[in-house]
Design a protein around this motif. Structure first.
Motif, PDB file in Angstrom:
ATOM      1  N   LEU A  84       0.869  -1.178   0.000  1.00 14.41           N
ATOM      2  CA  LEU A  84       0.000   0.000   0.000  1.00 14.41           C
ATOM      3  C   LEU A  84       0.903   1.223   0.000  1.00 14.41           C
ATOM      4  N   THR A  85       0.846   2.001  -1.069  1.00 15.78           N
ATOM      5  CA  THR A  85       1.723   3.174  -1.178  1.00 15.78           C
ATOM      6  C   THR A  85       0.960   4.485  -1.352  1.00 15.78           C
ATOM      7  N   ILE A  86      -0.357   4.412  -1.617  1.00 12.37           N
ATOM      8  CA  ILE A  86      -1.188   5.609  -1.732  1.00 12.37           C
ATOM      9  C   ILE A  86      -2.462   5.390  -0.930  1.00 12.37           C
ATOM     10  N   LEU A  87      -2.757   6.315  -0.036  1.00 12.27           N
ATOM     11  CA  LEU A  87      -4.023   6.285   0.696  1.00 12.27           C
ATOM     12  C   LEU A  87      -4.729   7.609   0.457  1.00 12.27           C
ATOM     13  N   TYR A  88      -5.920   7.538  -0.115  1.00  9.18           N
ATOM     14  CA  TYR A  88      -6.722   8.743  -0.291  1.00  9.18           C
ATOM     15  C   TYR A  88      -7.911   8.682   0.654  1.00  9.18           C
ATOM     16  N   LYS A 133       5.717   2.255   5.441  1.00  8.90           N
ATOM     17  CA  LYS A 133       7.101   2.152   5.939  1.00  8.90           C
ATOM     18  C   LYS A 133       7.781   0.925   5.339  1.00  8.90           C
ATOM     19  N   GLU A 134       7.073  -0.186   5.334  1.00 12.88           N
ATOM     20  CA  GLU A 134       7.625  -1.432   4.796  1.00 12.88           C
ATOM     21  C   GLU A 134       7.929  -1.299   3.307  1.00 12.88           C
ATOM     22  N   ALA A 135       7.092  -0.500   2.599  1.00 10.04           N
ATOM     23  CA  ALA A 135       7.274  -0.308   1.159  1.00 10.04           C
ATOM     24  C   ALA A 135       8.341   0.727   0.838  1.00 10.04           C
ATOM     25  N   GLY A 136       8.848   1.396   1.872  1.00  7.51           N
ATOM     26  CA  GLY A 136       9.876   2.415   1.654  1.00  7.51           C
ATOM     27  C   GLY A 136       9.335   3.814   1.466  1.00  7.51           C
ATOM     28  N   GLY A 137       8.050   4.008   1.715  1.00  4.56           N
ATOM     29  CA  GLY A 137       7.453   5.334   1.608  1.00  4.56           C
ATOM     30  C   GLY A 137       6.069   5.278   1.005  1.00  4.56           C
ATOM     31  N   GLY A 138       5.435   6.424   0.950  1.00  8.31           N
ATOM     32  CA  GLY A 138       4.096   6.480   0.380  1.00  8.31           C
ATOM     33  C   GLY A 138       3.535   7.881   0.428  1.00  8.31           C
ATOM     34  N   SER A 139       2.317   8.017  -0.054  1.00  6.47           N
ATOM     35  CA  SER A 139       1.637   9.311  -0.078  1.00  6.47           C
ATOM     36  C   SER A 139       0.233   9.164   0.480  1.00  6.47           C
ATOM     37  N   ILE A 140      -0.062   9.967   1.506  1.00  7.19           N
ATOM     38  CA  ILE A 140      -1.403  10.037   2.075  1.00  7.19           C
ATOM     39  C   ILE A 140      -2.016  11.359   1.627  1.00  7.19           C
TER      40      ILE A 140
END
Length: 270
Positions: A84-88, A133-140
């Protein structure tokens, strides 16, 4: 094409309107998208249409008023697409019959709107961040509202809940930025979603138009495209911000329309 290629997104409230636009655009640009909505049939139909257009999407039930439902949506997304790297966080409620001025507001409605409009952002982020965090980052990305920046004669709870979203966006950005997680918001003005078109009279739409700096109202893609930008690496050095997307409605001194009309009348008389 490919602006969010390989990313995985969870869009809450994605069966219609702004959420549907965002989900569709994210999928078009390469993301695998889970659409969570209380209207599960609508979510599944939206996902089916995205797949018909060559994208990847799945529709599921999500009740943003319940922590376990949000947690299940996050877990489903990770199990389905591996990360999961994007949460809208897009779900939001308003009720002009009960959400009144502070003397007359239904306090149960206050609690309901704070729970859905603000607490759901906390919960969604709470469960998504460990996976990011596990994926190395993301965008909320969080949906706020121009009601967070300008007061009204009613909708006290809605405005307060969305103002809290604006500030919460900054806190999340501060607390998890070193983990490569960005958090930004969008604050729509009047957006002519199908629901808005059905529920707002032409007279009321014209009143809003009178105060816009631009000669038109917004549509769902105006917000969806902003969400896509914030989800993509194009905004990689941007965090803690809330984009106010409202056609310049709150830009000018409120007397400007009156002076413009006076000037136009004077010009006609000459």
């Amino acid at each position: 094409m490919g602006r969010v290629q390989g990313k995985v997104a969870l869009v809450t409230g994605g069966a219609s309107g702004i959420g549907l636009s965002a989900a569709t655009l994210l999928a078009k640009e390469g993301a695998s998208v889970v659409i969570g909505d209380f209207n599960v049939d609508g979510a599944k139909e939206a996902a089916r249409e995205i797949r018909n257009q060559g994208g990847e999407a799945t529709g599921i039930f999500l009740d943003a008023s319940k922590e376990e439902s949000i947690a299940e949506a996050v877990d489903f997304t990770v199990k389905k697409y591996g990360s999961l790297t994007i949460l809208y966080n897009n779900v939001g409620l308003t009720n002009i019959q009960k959400d009144l001025d502070v003397v007359n507001i239904d306090l149960d409605e206050w609690d309901r709107l704070m729970n859905v409009n603000t607490k759901s952002v906390v919960i969604g982020s709470r469960y998504a961040i460990p996976h990011m965090k596990e994926a190395g980052g993301g965008s909320i990305i969080n949906t706020a509202s121009m009601a967070a920046f300008a007061s009204d004669s009613i909708r006290s709870a809605y405005g307060a809940s969305k103002a809290a979203v604006v500030q919460l966006t900054k806190y999340i950005a501060t607390q998890y930025g070193k983990d490569g997680i960005r958090c930004n918001g969008v604050a729509p003005g009047l957006i002519l979603t199908p629901a808005a078109k059905n529920n707002l009279s032409e007279e009321l739409q014209a009143t809003f138009m009178r105060y816009n700096a631009l000669p038109y109202h917004g549509d769902p893609d105006d917000i969806g495209n902003a969400v896509l930008f914030l989800a993509s690496d194009e905004s990689k050095f941007m965090t803690g911000q809330t984009l106010q997307i409202e056609g310049g409605h709150y830009l000018a001194n409120p007397t400007v329309p009156f002076f413009n009309e006076m000037a136009a009348k004077q010009k006609e008389s000459n």
